[in-house]
Scaffold this motif. Structure first.
Motif, PDB file in Angstrom:
ATOM      1  N   LEU A 183       2.387   1.739  -3.471  1.00 26.21           N
ATOM      2  CA  LEU A 183       1.390   2.220  -4.426  1.00 26.21           C
ATOM      3  C   LEU A 183       1.076   3.695  -4.200  1.00 26.21           C
ATOM      4  O   LEU A 183       0.851   4.443  -5.156  1.00 26.21           O
ATOM      5  CB  LEU A 183       0.113   1.389  -4.317  1.00 26.21           C
ATOM      6  CG  LEU A 183       0.228  -0.084  -4.724  1.00 26.21           C
ATOM      7  CD1 LEU A 183      -1.102  -0.801  -4.517  1.00 26.21           C
ATOM      8  CD2 LEU A 183       0.688  -0.216  -6.163  1.00 26.21           C
ATOM      9  N   ARG A 197       0.840  -1.204   0.000  1.00 28.67           N
ATOM     10  CA  ARG A 197       0.000   0.000   0.000  1.00 28.67           C
ATOM     11  C   ARG A 197       0.875   1.255   0.000  1.00 28.67           C
ATOM     12  O   ARG A 197       0.602   2.227  -0.715  1.00 28.67           O
ATOM     13  CB  ARG A 197      -0.925   0.008   1.206  1.00 28.67           C
ATOM     14  CG  ARG A 197      -1.808   1.258   1.302  1.00 28.67           C
ATOM     15  CD  ARG A 197      -2.687   1.194   2.540  1.00 28.67           C
ATOM     16  NE  ARG A 197      -3.552   2.372   2.631  1.00 28.67           N
ATOM     17  CZ  ARG A 197      -3.181   3.529   3.184  1.00 28.67           C
ATOM     18  NH1 ARG A 197      -1.952   3.659   3.686  1.00 28.67           N
ATOM     19  NH2 ARG A 197      -4.011   4.553   3.226  1.00 28.67           N
ATOM     20  N   GLU A 247       3.099   5.950  -3.272  1.00 25.69           N
ATOM     21  CA  GLU A 247       4.200   6.751  -3.777  1.00 25.69           C
ATOM     22  C   GLU A 247       4.231   6.801  -5.303  1.00 25.69           C
ATOM     23  O   GLU A 247       4.656   7.794  -5.892  1.00 25.69           O
ATOM     24  CB  GLU A 247       5.532   6.185  -3.271  1.00 25.69           C
ATOM     25  CG  GLU A 247       5.714   6.300  -1.767  1.00 25.69           C
ATOM     26  CD  GLU A 247       7.002   5.643  -1.299  1.00 25.69           C
ATOM     27  OE1 GLU A 247       7.683   5.001  -2.139  1.00 25.69           O
ATOM     28  OE2 GLU A 247       7.332   5.752  -0.100  1.00 25.69           O
ATOM     29  N   ARG A 248       3.758   5.722  -5.939  1.00 21.87           N
ATOM     30  CA  ARG A 248       3.939   5.598  -7.383  1.00 21.87           C
ATOM     31  C   ARG A 248       2.718   5.956  -8.221  1.00 21.87           C
ATOM     32  O   ARG A 248       2.851   6.235  -9.411  1.00 21.87           O
ATOM     33  CB  ARG A 248       4.382   4.172  -7.720  1.00 21.87           C
ATOM     34  CG  ARG A 248       5.730   3.787  -7.138  1.00 21.87           C
ATOM     35  CD  ARG A 248       6.150   2.408  -7.621  1.00 21.87           C
ATOM     36  NE  ARG A 248       7.455   2.026  -7.068  1.00 21.87           N
ATOM     37  CZ  ARG A 248       8.068   0.877  -7.331  1.00 21.87           C
ATOM     38  NH1 ARG A 248       7.478   0.003  -8.134  1.00 21.87           N
ATOM     39  NH2 ARG A 248       9.231   0.602  -6.787  1.00 21.87           N
ATOM     40  N   TYR A 249       1.535   5.885  -7.624  1.00 19.56           N
ATOM     41  CA  TYR A 249       0.332   6.038  -8.423  1.00 19.56           C
ATOM     42  C   TYR A 249      -0.636   7.049  -7.809  1.00 19.56           C
ATOM     43  O   TYR A 249      -0.571   7.356  -6.622  1.00 19.56           O
ATOM     44  CB  TYR A 249      -0.386   4.687  -8.570  1.00 19.56           C
ATOM     45  CG  TYR A 249       0.433   3.629  -9.264  1.00 19.56           C
ATOM     46  CD1 TYR A 249       0.519   3.584 -10.648  1.00 19.56           C
ATOM     47  CD2 TYR A 249       1.147   2.679  -8.524  1.00 19.56           C
ATOM     48  CE1 TYR A 249       1.282   2.615 -11.290  1.00 19.56           C
ATOM     49  CE2 TYR A 249       1.910   1.704  -9.159  1.00 19.56           C
ATOM     50  CZ  TYR A 249       1.970   1.677 -10.541  1.00 19.56           C
ATOM     51  OH  TYR A 249       2.731   0.725 -11.167  1.00 19.56           O
ATOM     52  N   ALA A 250      -1.545   7.514  -8.653  1.00 20.79           N
ATOM     53  CA  ALA A 250      -2.624   8.379  -8.169  1.00 20.79           C
ATOM     54  C   ALA A 250      -3.528   7.560  -7.257  1.00 20.79           C
ATOM     55  O   ALA A 250      -3.608   6.335  -7.388  1.00 20.79           O
ATOM     56  CB  ALA A 250      -3.428   8.925  -9.357  1.00 20.79           C
ATOM     57  N   THR A 271      -5.920   5.008  -8.925  1.00 19.01           N
ATOM     58  CA  THR A 271      -5.234   3.852  -9.497  1.00 19.01           C
ATOM     59  C   THR A 271      -4.745   2.921  -8.402  1.00 19.01           C
ATOM     60  O   THR A 271      -4.875   1.690  -8.510  1.00 19.01           O
ATOM     61  CB  THR A 271      -4.046   4.313 -10.357  1.00 19.01           C
ATOM     62  OG1 THR A 271      -4.514   5.204 -11.369  1.00 19.01           O
ATOM     63  CG2 THR A 271      -3.354   3.128 -11.006  1.00 19.01           C
ATOM     64  N   ALA A 272      -4.186   3.489  -7.347  1.00 24.07           N
ATOM     65  CA  ALA A 272      -3.708   2.677  -6.225  1.00 24.07           C
ATOM     66  C   ALA A 272      -4.851   1.887  -5.605  1.00 24.07           C
ATOM     67  O   ALA A 272      -4.700   0.699  -5.275  1.00 24.07           O
ATOM     68  CB  ALA A 272      -3.047   3.568  -5.179  1.00 24.07           C
ATOM     69  N   ASN A 273      -5.999   2.496  -5.464  1.00 21.47           N
ATOM     70  CA  ASN A 273      -7.145   1.814  -4.851  1.00 21.47           C
ATOM     71  C   ASN A 273      -7.667   0.690  -5.733  1.00 21.47           C
ATOM     72  O   ASN A 273      -8.145  -0.336  -5.236  1.00 21.47           O
ATOM     73  CB  ASN A 273      -8.255   2.819  -4.546  1.00 21.47           C
ATOM     74  CG  ASN A 273      -7.907   3.719  -3.372  1.00 21.47           C
ATOM     75  OD1 ASN A 273      -7.127   3.340  -2.494  1.00 21.47           O
ATOM     76  ND2 ASN A 273      -8.471   4.903  -3.346  1.00 21.47           N
ATOM     77  N   LYS A 274      -7.597   0.856  -7.051  1.00 24.67           N
ATOM     78  CA  LYS A 274      -7.995  -0.226  -7.954  1.00 24.67           C
ATOM     79  C   LYS A 274      -7.067  -1.428  -7.774  1.00 24.67           C
ATOM     80  O   LYS A 274      -7.512  -2.583  -7.785  1.00 24.67           O
ATOM     81  CB  LYS A 274      -7.956   0.260  -9.404  1.00 24.67           C
ATOM     82  CG  LYS A 274      -9.084   1.195  -9.788  1.00 24.67           C
ATOM     83  CD  LYS A 274      -8.974   1.605 -11.247  1.00 24.67           C
ATOM     84  CE  LYS A 274     -10.091   2.570 -11.629  1.00 24.67           C
ATOM     85  NZ  LYS A 274      -9.978   3.008 -13.047  1.00 24.67           N
ATOM     86  N   MET A 275      -5.786  -1.167  -7.613  1.00 25.90           N
ATOM     87  CA  MET A 275      -4.819  -2.248  -7.421  1.00 25.90           C
ATOM     88  C   MET A 275      -5.029  -2.946  -6.081  1.00 25.90           C
ATOM     89  O   MET A 275      -4.926  -4.171  -5.978  1.00 25.90           O
ATOM     90  CB  MET A 275      -3.392  -1.697  -7.526  1.00 25.90           C
ATOM     91  CG  MET A 275      -3.034  -1.195  -8.915  1.00 25.90           C
ATOM     92  SD  MET A 275      -1.335  -0.560  -8.984  1.00 25.90           S
ATOM     93  CE  MET A 275      -1.194  -0.186 -10.731  1.00 25.90           C
TER      94      MET A 275
END
Length: 259
Positions: free
Chosen positions: A21, A18, A23-26, A29-33
């Motif tokens: 994610l 978490r 640090e790297r994504y909006a 997008t992080a929540n979808k992953m």
């Protein structure tokens, strides 16, 4: 992902993932992953590859919080005029092309990718046909009268041969019908912004401005269709009008005066 033993994933792993994610994504997008991760672990539980207690702990990670601060900003009329004037002051083919590009971004509220994907055949007097926009949908966007002569001036230089409407110009100043890239649009706007003294703006800010101004004059469903949004709720997120809009709105309410 093909060799990972998902049944061995524990809370310490999901908590670390978490953070990565974030640090790297909006956030979206992080929540979808993270949602996909939870579903994979749920399958491991159903297949009895994972203990229920370990599963509960591993998936007990919160979603990444969405920022409440709206991205982007509203471009003022003076800023847009300054950007356009730098193009008008440039007598080369690049000046005419850049003026047409900014006029389309301003007058049609297109995304970068949509603007560079326009073909000459998509331009009709008074409108442009956006093909395969976001979500793969086509739509027609009508243009303000002031945009048309700017595009026509560019076409006098570009010619009427089939191909990209907003196209590449080589170092010798010759027009080639190769379309620009979305990244090239960023470079053009950065260059014109520096010349005009307009800073801290993006191509998408033209879209935000387009939507905000339309919301002042027509209903949100019409604006949604012009913007190519899936829902009115998404359109409302682009509203960058200030508090003065709310102040003007309440003045339309009539309250009886004391006699």
């Amino acid at each position: 992902a093909l060799t990972l033993n998902w049944a061995e994933v524990r809370y310490k792993h999901t908590a670390l993932l978490r953070c990565i994610l974030m640090e790297r994504y909006a956030p979206a997008t992080a929540n979808k992953m993270l949602s996909a991760l939870r579903r994979v672990l749920k399958e491991a539980l159903r297949l009895e590859l994972m203990d229920a207690k370990d599963f509960t702990r591993a998936v007990d990670i919160p979603n990444v919080k969405l920022s409440k601060e709206l991205k982007g900003r509203f471009l003022s009329e003076s800023e847009i005029n300054a950007l356009m004037q730098t193009c008008f002051d440039d007598p080369t083919p690049i000046g005419y092309r850049d003026a047409a590009l900014i006029a389309i971004l301003r007058g049609a509220g297109l995304r970068r990718g949509e603007s560079v994907n326009l073909m000459l055949s998509d331009f009709h007097s008074g409108s442009v046909k956006v093909r395969s926009g976001k979500g793969g949908k086509d739509r027609t966007v009508y243009l303000p009268d002031g945009v048309l002569p700017i595009i026509e001036d560019w076409l006098e230089i570009r010619g009427r041969v089939a191909g990209a409407l907003i196209c590449h110009i080589n170092k010798s100043g010759a027009v080639t019908l190769r379309p620009l890239t979305p990244q090239a649009v960023l470079f053009i706007l950065e260059k014109r912004g520096t010349e005009a003294g307009v800073t801290n703006f993006s191509a998408h800010d033209f879209r935000r401005t387009f939507i905000s101004e339309l919301l002042d004059s027509t209903d949100i469903v019409t604006v949604q269709k012009l913007a190519g949004h899936a829902s009115p709720e998404l359109t409302s997120r682009y509203d960058r009008r200030g508090e003065e809009v709310q102040q003007r709105a309440v003045q339309a309410i009539s309250v009886p005066k004391r006699r």
